[in-house]
Design a protein around this motif. Structure first.
Motif, mmCIF file in Angstrom:
data_model
loop_
_atom_site.group_PDB
_atom_site.id
_atom_site.type_symbol
_atom_site.label_atom_id
_atom_site.label_comp_id
_atom_site.label_asym_id
_atom_site.label_seq_id
_atom_site.Cartn_x
_atom_site.Cartn_y
_atom_site.Cartn_z
ATOM 1 N N ILE A 1 -9.906 -40.837 12.705
ATOM 2 C CA ILE A 1 -8.587 -40.803 13.049
ATOM 3 C C ILE A 1 -8.178 -42.438 12.338
ATOM 4 C CG2 ILE A 1 -6.635 -41.359 14.818
ATOM 5 C CD1 ILE A 1 -8.426 -39.574 16.650
ATOM 6 N N PRO A 2 -7.585 -42.422 11.265
ATOM 7 C CA PRO A 2 -7.248 -43.728 10.515
ATOM 8 C C PRO A 2 -6.163 -44.567 11.163
ATOM 9 C CG PRO A 2 -6.369 -41.898 9.294
ATOM 10 C CD PRO A 2 -7.244 -41.176 10.571
ATOM 11 N N CYS A 3 -6.458 -45.666 11.289
ATOM 12 C CA CYS A 3 -5.452 -46.587 11.869
ATOM 13 C C CYS A 3 -5.462 -48.206 11.346
ATOM 14 C CB CYS A 3 -5.082 -46.559 13.317
ATOM 15 S SG CYS A 3 -6.605 -46.778 14.337
ATOM 16 N N GLY A 4 -6.175 -48.252 10.097
ATOM 17 C CA GLY A 4 -6.095 -49.697 9.595
ATOM 18 C C GLY A 4 -4.944 -49.885 8.619
ATOM 19 N N SER A 5 -5.311 -50.961 7.745
ATOM 20 C CA SER A 5 -4.203 -51.368 6.872
ATOM 21 C C SER A 5 -4.619 -50.494 5.546
ATOM 22 C CB SER A 5 -4.242 -52.785 6.796
ATOM 23 O OG SER A 5 -5.478 -53.187 6.497
ATOM 24 N N GLY A 6 -5.678 -50.113 5.156
ATOM 25 C CA GLY A 6 -6.145 -49.564 3.906
ATOM 26 C C GLY A 6 -6.548 -48.187 3.947
ATOM 27 N N ASN A 7 -7.383 -47.742 4.738
ATOM 28 C CA ASN A 7 -7.958 -46.560 5.160
ATOM 29 C C ASN A 7 -8.024 -45.517 3.771
ATOM 30 O OD1 ASN A 7 -6.776 -46.551 8.102
ATOM 31 N ND2 ASN A 7 -4.721 -46.419 7.139
ATOM 32 N N GLY A 8 -9.100 -46.433 3.312
ATOM 33 C CA GLY A 8 -9.716 -45.891 1.728
ATOM 34 C C GLY A 8 -10.253 -44.453 1.634
ATOM 35 N N LEU A 9 -11.173 -44.305 2.696
ATOM 36 C CA LEU A 9 -11.879 -43.214 2.626
ATOM 37 C C LEU A 9 -11.182 -41.960 3.303
ATOM 38 C CD1 LEU A 9 -14.624 -41.626 2.113
ATOM 39 C CD2 LEU A 9 -15.235 -42.261 4.534
ATOM 40 N N ALA A 10 -10.183 -42.122 4.395
ATOM 41 C CA ALA A 10 -9.505 -41.170 4.849
ATOM 42 C C ALA A 10 -8.521 -40.585 3.871
ATOM 43 C CB ALA A 10 -8.681 -41.785 6.025
ATOM 44 N N ARG A 11 -8.026 -41.486 3.070
ATOM 45 C CA ARG A 11 -6.910 -41.243 2.079
ATOM 46 C C ARG A 11 -7.647 -40.320 0.987
ATOM 47 N NH1 ARG A 11 -2.074 -44.271 2.087
ATOM 48 N NH2 ARG A 11 -2.106 -45.920 3.336
ATOM 49 N N HIS A 12 -8.644 -40.929 0.546
ATOM 50 C CA HIS A 12 -9.607 -39.926 -0.334
ATOM 51 C C HIS A 12 -9.652 -38.486 -0.015
ATOM 52 C CE1 HIS A 12 -12.475 -39.468 -3.970
ATOM 53 N NE2 HIS A 12 -12.666 -38.518 -3.179
ATOM 54 N N LEU A 13 -10.185 -38.474 1.450
ATOM 55 C CA LEU A 13 -10.458 -37.210 1.879
ATOM 56 C C LEU A 13 -9.170 -36.332 2.319
ATOM 57 C CD1 LEU A 13 -13.341 -38.352 4.365
ATOM 58 C CD2 LEU A 13 -13.588 -36.798 2.124
ATOM 59 N N HIS A 14 -7.987 -36.968 2.211
ATOM 60 C CA HIS A 14 -6.836 -36.352 2.532
ATOM 61 C C HIS A 14 -6.579 -36.044 4.100
ATOM 62 C CE1 HIS A 14 -5.460 -36.284 -1.624
ATOM 63 N NE2 HIS A 14 -6.797 -35.563 -2.074
ATOM 64 N N ILE A 15 -7.373 -37.077 4.951
ATOM 65 C CA ILE A 15 -6.993 -36.977 6.489
ATOM 66 C C ILE A 15 -5.706 -37.542 6.642
ATOM 67 C CG2 ILE A 15 -7.858 -37.866 8.369
ATOM 68 C CD1 ILE A 15 -10.820 -37.760 7.207
ATOM 69 N N PRO A 16 -4.934 -36.704 7.388
ATOM 70 C CA PRO A 16 -3.588 -37.415 7.626
ATOM 71 C C PRO A 16 -3.649 -38.642 8.513
ATOM 72 C CG PRO A 16 -3.584 -35.146 8.317
ATOM 73 C CD PRO A 16 -5.174 -35.464 8.077
ATOM 74 N N LEU A 17 -2.827 -39.430 8.004
ATOM 75 C CA LEU A 17 -2.662 -40.831 8.547
ATOM 76 C C LEU A 17 -1.955 -40.926 9.790
ATOM 77 C CD1 LEU A 17 -1.631 -43.188 5.421
ATOM 78 C CD2 LEU A 17 -3.843 -42.147 6.398
ATOM 79 N N GLU A 18 -1.476 -39.932 10.010
ATOM 80 C CA GLU A 18 -0.707 -39.726 11.524
ATOM 81 C C GLU A 18 -1.736 -39.108 12.540
ATOM 82 O OE1 GLU A 18 1.594 -38.475 14.634
ATOM 83 O OE2 GLU A 18 0.635 -36.821 13.279
ATOM 84 N N PRO A 19 -1.957 -39.688 13.827
ATOM 85 C CA PRO A 19 -3.061 -39.389 14.673
ATOM 86 C C PRO A 19 -2.870 -37.899 15.033
ATOM 87 C CG PRO A 19 -2.074 -41.368 15.312
ATOM 88 C CD PRO A 19 -1.138 -40.958 14.130
ATOM 89 N N LYS A 20 -1.776 -37.183 15.205
ATOM 90 C CA LYS A 20 -1.577 -35.908 15.465
ATOM 91 C C LYS A 20 -2.505 -34.958 14.316
ATOM 92 C CE LYS A 20 2.608 -36.087 18.278
ATOM 93 N NZ LYS A 20 4.120 -35.680 17.918
ATOM 94 N N GLY A 21 -1.982 -35.309 13.097
ATOM 95 C CA GLY A 21 -2.537 -34.499 12.189
ATOM 96 C C GLY A 21 -4.019 -34.587 11.939
ATOM 97 N N ALA A 22 -4.802 -35.832 12.321
ATOM 98 C CA ALA A 22 -6.204 -36.264 12.111
ATOM 99 C C ALA A 22 -6.905 -35.572 13.143
ATOM 100 C CB ALA A 22 -6.120 -37.966 12.366
ATOM 101 N N ILE A 23 -6.148 -35.501 14.494
ATOM 102 C CA ILE A 23 -6.980 -34.762 15.379
ATOM 103 C C ILE A 23 -6.866 -33.356 15.212
ATOM 104 C CG2 ILE A 23 -6.605 -33.835 17.921
ATOM 105 C CD1 ILE A 23 -5.489 -36.670 18.351
ATOM 106 N N GLN A 24 -5.889 -32.978 14.393
ATOM 107 C CA GLN A 24 -6.074 -31.476 14.199
ATOM 108 C C GLN A 24 -7.244 -31.164 13.028
ATOM 109 O OE1 GLN A 24 -4.496 -28.624 15.234
ATOM 110 N NE2 GLN A 24 -5.373 -27.657 13.791
ATOM 111 N N VAL A 25 -7.493 -32.067 12.012
ATOM 112 C CA VAL A 25 -8.646 -31.604 11.436
ATOM 113 C C VAL A 25 -9.992 -31.632 12.203
ATOM 114 C CG1 VAL A 25 -10.117 -32.923 9.732
ATOM 115 C CG2 VAL A 25 -7.562 -33.365 9.510
#
Length: 355
Positions: free
Chosen positions: A101-125
């Motif tokens: 559940i990304p909440c940093g300033s860069g979120n490099g791995l989450a962005r590469h994996l296309h995990i939503p930066l918004e928490p609701k979307g990340a939980i849905q993953v």
């Protein structure tokens, strides 16, 4: 994740044990809101869950290791790239998958994996339950999941770590200030077939395609090809900066004439003196010889069903660059280039605004 990153996926079934590890002081989102959303939105027919809060540096790694030993199905990193790295390095070569559940300033791995930066979307993953294997890297004795390297980016990571402030603008300000005086070094890159010397501003070894913030240092990098993409930025002048910046965020950096690229499983970087290197943006001191390698398929990770997301240009980055150049004093060495540089960057802003 692009098509080249895809491997056969495993659909998780039956009730699973999921551990959420949250760093209360890192990142940009309010953590209490995320914890409330977990309670509201996590599929309880699929998961039993526990939330654990870190109390000191390295605690996330300890908690993740304990969870893996207890055979938890998933450990979720709630935090920035540092928290993801701490948890990931404890889960490699285990049966426990990592969620983010990304909440940093860069979120490099989450962005590469296309995990939503918004928490609701990340939980849905997590609710979708899709898991795959990804590679990870090692620089000397430190593990990384996105990028590592030597040179300017490592130097800036050290400055950033000591700045006392976090966030994209702090990072950009450090980068722009230091780039005016930083001097390239000579490196020798050794692989199985021999060695080549480069005078370089930086050498980045990438498992994932980006540093974070959609800054694509290695646009073609894959998390599942068993190799790292090596980007060598050769010396450049101030007039090259706008084009390099544009290409960095436009996934075309590898097309720049100042860039040399390699693809290797393992290399040794030789340099003239000891100094800093970085792993996933965190600085560490190392010797004259730096070993970097990729370990294939070493970490299970949760990913979304939908792999492709529309690309958004980070206009704020270029706007900040323009404002910085327009307001900050420039050294006498490049004063005569100031107006040209500012005009080039404003032109890029106009181009981007039309996309």
């Amino acid at each position: 994740m692009s098509t080249q990153d895809e491997k056969p996926l495993t659909k998780m079934s039956s009730k699973k044990q999921i551990i959420f590890i949250v760093n209360p002081i890192s990142g940009t989102h309010g953590k209490e809101n995320i914890l409330r959303l977990i309670e509201e939105r996590l599929d309880r027919s699929v998961y039993d869950y526990v939330i654990k809060k870190t109390e000191y540096a390295g605690h996330a790694s300890e908690l993740a290791l304990e969870a893996a030993r207890n055979q938890a199905d998933i450990v979720v990193a709630i935090g920035g790239d540092g928290t993801v790295n701490e948890i990931g390095r404890s889960l490699v070569h285990t049966q426990t998958a990592m969620g983010i559940i990304p909440c940093g300033s860069g979120n490099g791995l989450a962005r590469h994996l296309h995990i939503p930066l918004e928490p609701k979307g990340a939980i849905q993953v997590l609710n979708e339950g899709i898991c795959t294997q990804m590679d990870y890297g090692k620089i000397n004795d430190r593990l990384f999941f996105c990028t590592c390297g030597v040179g300017f980016d490592a130097f800036v990571s050290l400055k950033f770590a000591n700045s006392g402030k976090r966030g994209l603008l702090t990072y950009l300000e450090n980068t722009l200030h230091e780039s005016l005086t930083y001097r390239p070094e000579t490196y020798e890159i050794e692989n199985e077939s021999g060695s080549v010397k480069y005078k370089a501003f930086l050498i980045a070894c990438a498992n994932a395609s980006q540093y974070g913030n959609n800054a694509y240092i290695a646009p073609q990098a894959s998390l599942t090809d068993g190799q790292m993409d090596i980007t060598i930025l050769e010396p450049f002048n101030v007039l090259d900066v706008p084009a390099l910046s544009f290409q960095l965020f436009n996934k075309t950096l590898d097309q720049n004439s100042r860039i040399k690229t390699l693809r290797e499983k393992k290399i040794i970087i030789h340099r003239a003196k000891e100094g800093v290197f970085h792993f996933d943006g965190d600085p560490a001191m190392g010797g004259k010889d730096i070993e970097v390698e990729i370990i294939p398929a070493g970490l299970k990770v949760m990913i979304p069903k939908e792999q492709e997301k529309p690309y958004a240009y980070p206009l704020n980055v270029f706007q900040y660059f323009t404002e910085f150049v327009g307001k900050k004093p420039i050294t006498s060495e490049i004063a005569k280039k100031h107006k040209e540089l500012l005009q080039l960057n404003q032109n890029l802003l106009r181009r981007l605004s039309k996309k």
